[in-house]
Write an enzyme that holds these catalytic residues in place. Sequence first.
Site, PDB file in Angstrom:
ATOM      1  N   THR A 166       6.348   7.436  -0.281  1.00 42.83           N
ATOM      2  CA  THR A 166       5.543   8.647  -0.421  1.00 42.83           C
ATOM      3  C   THR A 166       6.470   9.846  -0.557  1.00 42.83           C
ATOM      4  O   THR A 166       7.353  10.040   0.266  1.00 42.83           O
ATOM      5  CB  THR A 166       4.633   8.785   0.821  1.00 42.83           C
ATOM      6  OG1 THR A 166       3.676   7.735   0.770  1.00 42.83           O
ATOM      7  CG2 THR A 166       3.934  10.132   0.879  1.00 42.83           C
TER       8      THR A 166
ATOM      9  N   HIS B 194      -1.721  -2.223   0.166  1.00 41.09           N
ATOM     10  CA  HIS B 194      -1.027  -1.699   1.350  1.00 41.09           C
ATOM     11  C   HIS B 194      -1.814  -2.108   2.592  1.00 41.09           C
ATOM     12  O   HIS B 194      -2.819  -1.485   2.944  1.00 41.09           O
ATOM     13  CB  HIS B 194      -0.940  -0.172   1.240  1.00 41.09           C
ATOM     14  CG  HIS B 194       0.034   0.460   2.183  1.00 41.09           C
ATOM     15  ND1 HIS B 194       0.605  -0.203   3.254  1.00 41.09           N
ATOM     16  CD2 HIS B 194       0.555   1.725   2.223  1.00 41.09           C
ATOM     17  CE1 HIS B 194       1.426   0.624   3.896  1.00 41.09           C
ATOM     18  NE2 HIS B 194       1.408   1.791   3.295  1.00 41.09           N
TER      19      HIS B 194
ATOM     20  N   ASN C  60       1.768  -0.673   8.103  1.00 41.52           N
ATOM     21  CA  ASN C  60       2.107   0.663   8.621  1.00 41.52           C
ATOM     22  C   ASN C  60       0.952   1.464   9.227  1.00 41.52           C
ATOM     23  O   ASN C  60       0.953   2.691   9.179  1.00 41.52           O
ATOM     24  CB  ASN C  60       2.793   1.491   7.515  1.00 41.52           C
ATOM     25  CG  ASN C  60       4.104   0.855   7.077  1.00 41.52           C
ATOM     26  OD1 ASN C  60       4.582  -0.065   7.734  1.00 41.52           O
ATOM     27  ND2 ASN C  60       4.685   1.324   5.988  1.00 41.52           N
TER      28      ASN C  60
ATOM     29  N   TYR D 297      -2.272   1.816   8.408  1.00 43.66           N
ATOM     30  CA  TYR D 297      -3.347   2.382   7.586  1.00 43.66           C
ATOM     31  C   TYR D 297      -4.573   1.458   7.623  1.00 43.66           C
ATOM     32  O   TYR D 297      -4.601   0.494   8.385  1.00 43.66           O
ATOM     33  CB  TYR D 297      -2.816   2.678   6.173  1.00 43.66           C
ATOM     34  CG  TYR D 297      -1.704   3.715   6.251  1.00 43.66           C
ATOM     35  CD1 TYR D 297      -1.993   5.019   6.668  1.00 43.66           C
ATOM     36  CD2 TYR D 297      -0.384   3.383   5.988  1.00 43.66           C
ATOM     37  CE1 TYR D 297      -0.981   5.964   6.806  1.00 43.66           C
ATOM     38  CE2 TYR D 297       0.640   4.327   6.120  1.00 43.66           C
ATOM     39  CZ  TYR D 297       0.327   5.616   6.530  1.00 43.66           C
ATOM     40  OH  TYR D 297       1.322   6.559   6.684  1.00 43.66           O
TER      41      TYR D 297
ATOM     42  N   ASN E 134       2.133   4.764  13.485  1.00 41.85           N
ATOM     43  CA  ASN E 134       0.725   5.190  13.441  1.00 41.85           C
ATOM     44  C   ASN E 134      -0.111   4.572  14.565  1.00 41.85           C
ATOM     45  O   ASN E 134      -1.274   4.217  14.379  1.00 41.85           O
ATOM     46  CB  ASN E 134       0.090   4.896  12.077  1.00 41.85           C
ATOM     47  CG  ASN E 134       0.510   5.910  11.020  1.00 41.85           C
ATOM     48  OD1 ASN E 134       0.752   7.065  11.347  1.00 41.85           O
ATOM     49  ND2 ASN E 134       0.595   5.484   9.773  1.00 41.85           N
TER      50      ASN E 134
HETATM   51  C1  LIG Z   1      10.056   9.063   2.773  1.00 43.84           C
HETATM   52  C2  LIG Z   1       9.409   7.727   3.027  1.00 43.84           C
HETATM   53  C3  LIG Z   1       8.177   7.456   2.483  1.00 43.84           C
HETATM   54  C4  LIG Z   1       7.570   6.196   2.675  1.00 43.84           C
HETATM   55  N1  LIG Z   1       6.383   5.935   2.070  1.00 43.84           N
HETATM   56  C5  LIG Z   1       5.849   4.685   2.133  1.00 43.84           C
HETATM   57  C6  LIG Z   1       4.696   4.358   1.383  1.00 43.84           C
HETATM   58  O1  LIG Z   1       4.139   5.172   0.628  1.00 43.84           O
HETATM   59  N2  LIG Z   1       4.199   3.098   1.520  1.00 43.84           N
HETATM   60  C7  LIG Z   1       4.783   2.164   2.342  1.00 43.84           C
HETATM   61  O2  LIG Z   1       4.303   1.034   2.423  1.00 43.84           O
HETATM   62  N3  LIG Z   1       5.911   2.447   3.019  1.00 43.84           N
HETATM   63  C8  LIG Z   1       6.464   3.675   2.920  1.00 43.84           C
HETATM   64  N4  LIG Z   1       7.638   3.941   3.568  1.00 43.84           N
HETATM   65  C9  LIG Z   1       8.355   2.844   4.248  1.00 43.84           C
HETATM   66  C10 LIG Z   1       9.388   2.229   3.295  1.00 43.84           C
HETATM   67  O3  LIG Z   1       8.745   1.571   2.212  1.00 43.84           O
HETATM   68  C11 LIG Z   1      10.303   1.215   4.021  1.00 43.84           C
HETATM   69  O4  LIG Z   1       9.516   0.198   4.573  1.00 43.84           O
HETATM   70  C12 LIG Z   1      11.127   1.886   5.116  1.00 43.84           C
HETATM   71  O5  LIG Z   1      11.742   3.077   4.630  1.00 43.84           O
HETATM   72  C13 LIG Z   1      12.222   0.946   5.630  1.00 43.84           C
HETATM   73  O6  LIG Z   1      13.109   0.597   4.601  1.00 43.84           O
HETATM   74  P1  LIG Z   1      14.582   1.275   4.484  1.00 43.84           P
HETATM   75  O7  LIG Z   1      15.261   1.039   5.811  1.00 43.84           O
HETATM   76  O8  LIG Z   1      15.253   0.563   3.346  1.00 43.84           O
HETATM   77  O9  LIG Z   1      14.380   2.726   4.228  1.00 43.84           O
HETATM   78  C14 LIG Z   1       8.238   5.208   3.440  1.00 43.84           C
HETATM   79  C15 LIG Z   1       9.480   5.490   4.011  1.00 43.84           C
HETATM   80  C16 LIG Z   1      10.078   6.735   3.796  1.00 43.84           C
HETATM   81  C17 LIG Z   1      11.441   6.990   4.373  1.00 43.84           C
END
Ligand SMILES: Cc1cc2nc3c(=O)[nH]c(=O)nc-3n(C[C@H](O)[C@H](O)[C@H](O)COP(=O)(O)O)c2cc1C
Length: 355
Positions: A24, A172, A175, A177, A232
């Site tokens: 996001t 989705h 997380n 939702y 959440n």
């Molecule tokens: C800025 C940001 C936005 C995110 N938006 C979403 C999202 O829209 N949908 C989702 O399933 N996870 C979202 N996540 C979670 C990421 O998809 C991912 O699971 C999480 O960052 C862990 O992976 P990483 O350690 O490689 O960052 C978001 C994470 C971050 C940091």
Amino acid sequence: MSLFSPIKIGKYTLANRIIMAPLTRCRSVELNCANELMAEYYAQRATAGLIISEASQISELGIGYPCTPGIHTQEQVQSWKKVTSAVHDKGGHIFLQLWHVGRISHSSFHNDILPVAPSAIAPAGEVYTFEGMKAFETPHALTTDEIKRTIQDYMQGAKNAIEAGFDGVEIHAANGYLIDQFLRDGSNKRDDIYGGNIENRSRLLFEVVEAITNAIGADRTGVRLSPSGTFNDMSDSNPKEHFEYVCKKLSKYKLAYLHIVDALEGDIRHGANVMQLSDLRSAYDGVIITCGGYDKKRAETTIQNSMADAVAFGTLYISNPDLVERFKIDAPLNEADSETFYTQDSKGYTDYPTL
Ligand SMILES: Cc1cc2nc3c(=O)[nH]c(=O)nc-3n(C[C@H](O)[C@H](O)[C@H](O)COP(=O)(O)O)c2cc1C
């Protein structure tokens, strides 16, 4: 097998196993539509084996944050075409993540109509609205008729995504939702066919999977779960047993993939051992994408040990549009600036340098 080996997921053969996680970024400033800036951002990242788009709401009630894109109006469908063609022009693949936030919302996002959830239980904490931080409201518990309409919205969102040129969709269900709120017994206290045991609590997920796979095909459908997540205000009395059930049943649908937000090594939450990747691997028959705190080394080991088939990177993809090329030659990585994760312009979005 390595991160750079091609992989077949559903209808598609991906060039590598490096996946861009859904992120996001709140750049949909007008009518929750996609725009040129977003097209540029996604096209910059098109060498990923697969891009999973930022979560995109399936209805107005599904909105929970300012400036997030939707996939429920014709304007939105048309606007996404810029993004999908920019990614396809660069030889990439892109799925859209279908989102309904449920109770992680505020009535100010939808004409003073209360957010919805499986049960009338407000999550702990505050929600970020256009007018600043506000306390979460107690949501309206969905009636069975409203659940049916929500499933239709998911199905229509999937059809719209295909019309907009996406290669497929990711449901989705992670997380905290809406679908996750139904799955977990901390947020689902219903006493009808959508609550109680895990068969009932997962009914919404499976009805959504059923509707979408019938509409666009299982080979264009993925599902994201976070069995160990507490984000959440999620909690569950027995995530291992509950998600084993969900994964076993999901196997029957021959989906493009199952995407897991992984637990960290040795993680213990909810007072119970969380589900480890090895448990998921045994429970699920099909392609698994894992995500959560991976770097190149851990990702390579995970693929070599056959614990997952591909790895999604979130934060690293924010700051490294050419992550595939950087991984290939072990080049240094740009650091992500969290101050610009959710701002509305190109700073910290399309201006990260490539090699
Ligand atoms: C800025 C940001 C936005 C995110 N938006 C979403 C999202 O829209 N949908 C989702 O399933 N996870 C979202 N996540 C979670 C990421 O998809 C991912 O699971 C999480 O960052 C862990 O992976 P990483 O350690 O490689 O960052 C978001 C994470 C971050 C940091």
